[in-house]
Design a protein around this motif. Structure first.
Motif, mmCIF file in Angstrom:
data_model
loop_
_atom_site.group_PDB
_atom_site.id
_atom_site.type_symbol
_atom_site.label_atom_id
_atom_site.label_comp_id
_atom_site.label_asym_id
_atom_site.label_seq_id
_atom_site.Cartn_x
_atom_site.Cartn_y
_atom_site.Cartn_z
ATOM 1 N N LEU A 86 30.852 -21.266 2.208
ATOM 2 C CA LEU A 86 30.774 -22.700 2.509
ATOM 3 C C LEU A 86 30.453 -23.503 1.253
ATOM 4 N N SER A 87 30.982 -24.711 1.194
ATOM 5 C CA SER A 87 30.651 -25.599 0.073
ATOM 6 C C SER A 87 29.209 -26.075 0.241
ATOM 7 N N ASP A 88 28.631 -26.631 -0.807
ATOM 8 C CA ASP A 88 27.240 -27.095 -0.748
ATOM 9 C C ASP A 88 27.033 -28.137 0.347
ATOM 10 N N MET A 89 27.958 -29.079 0.447
ATOM 11 C CA MET A 89 27.839 -30.139 1.454
ATOM 12 C C MET A 89 27.977 -29.569 2.872
ATOM 13 N N ALA A 90 28.937 -28.680 3.070
ATOM 14 C CA ALA A 90 29.127 -28.074 4.391
ATOM 15 C C ALA A 90 27.920 -27.209 4.752
ATOM 16 N N ARG A 91 27.374 -26.507 3.783
ATOM 17 C CA ARG A 91 26.203 -25.651 4.019
ATOM 18 C C ARG A 91 25.015 -26.498 4.462
ATOM 19 N N LYS A 92 24.804 -27.615 3.798
ATOM 20 C CA LYS A 92 23.699 -28.516 4.126
ATOM 21 C C LYS A 92 23.816 -29.020 5.571
#
Length: 111
Positions: A86-92
């Protein structure tokens, strides 16, 4: 340990995948639960336990229970692990959603 061996170990450590996830801290004496999220789920318990033992945890209700019942009354459970892809934004965003879901399921306080 030679400098080359040390350098190789450090590089290996930095390249390990970081796994984010949702965890719960449960007090067996009272049944209370707290749910939190972490970008590094595999190392979260060590940091949390250290802050609770030293009295520096930012979670007042958890710290009070810890002080009352002691460390042997608590357990740490990994509830959910996210894909490292997952990308950082999606992970958050996903961590927030899953932590809220688990808190509701367990009737737990959010950390």
């Amino acid at each position: 340990m030679s400098p080359a061996d040390r350098k190789a170990l450090v590089a290996e450590y930095k390249e390990r995948p970081v796994v984010a996830g949702v965890f719960a801290v449960i007090c067996s004496a009272t049944g209370r639960a707290w749910v939190g999220q972490s970008r590094h789920i595999d190392t979260q318990q060590n940091g949390l336990w250290f802050s609770l033992k030293t009295g520096g945890a930012p979670f007042a209700s958890l710290q009070a229970e810890w002080k009352t019942h002691g460390p042997e009354a608590f357990r740490f459970e990994q509830l959910d692990r996210l894909s490292p892809d997952l990308s950082d934004m999606a992970r958050k965003d996903e961590l927030k959603k899953r932590a809220a879901l688990w808190a509701a399921r367990l009737g737990a306080e959010a950390l």
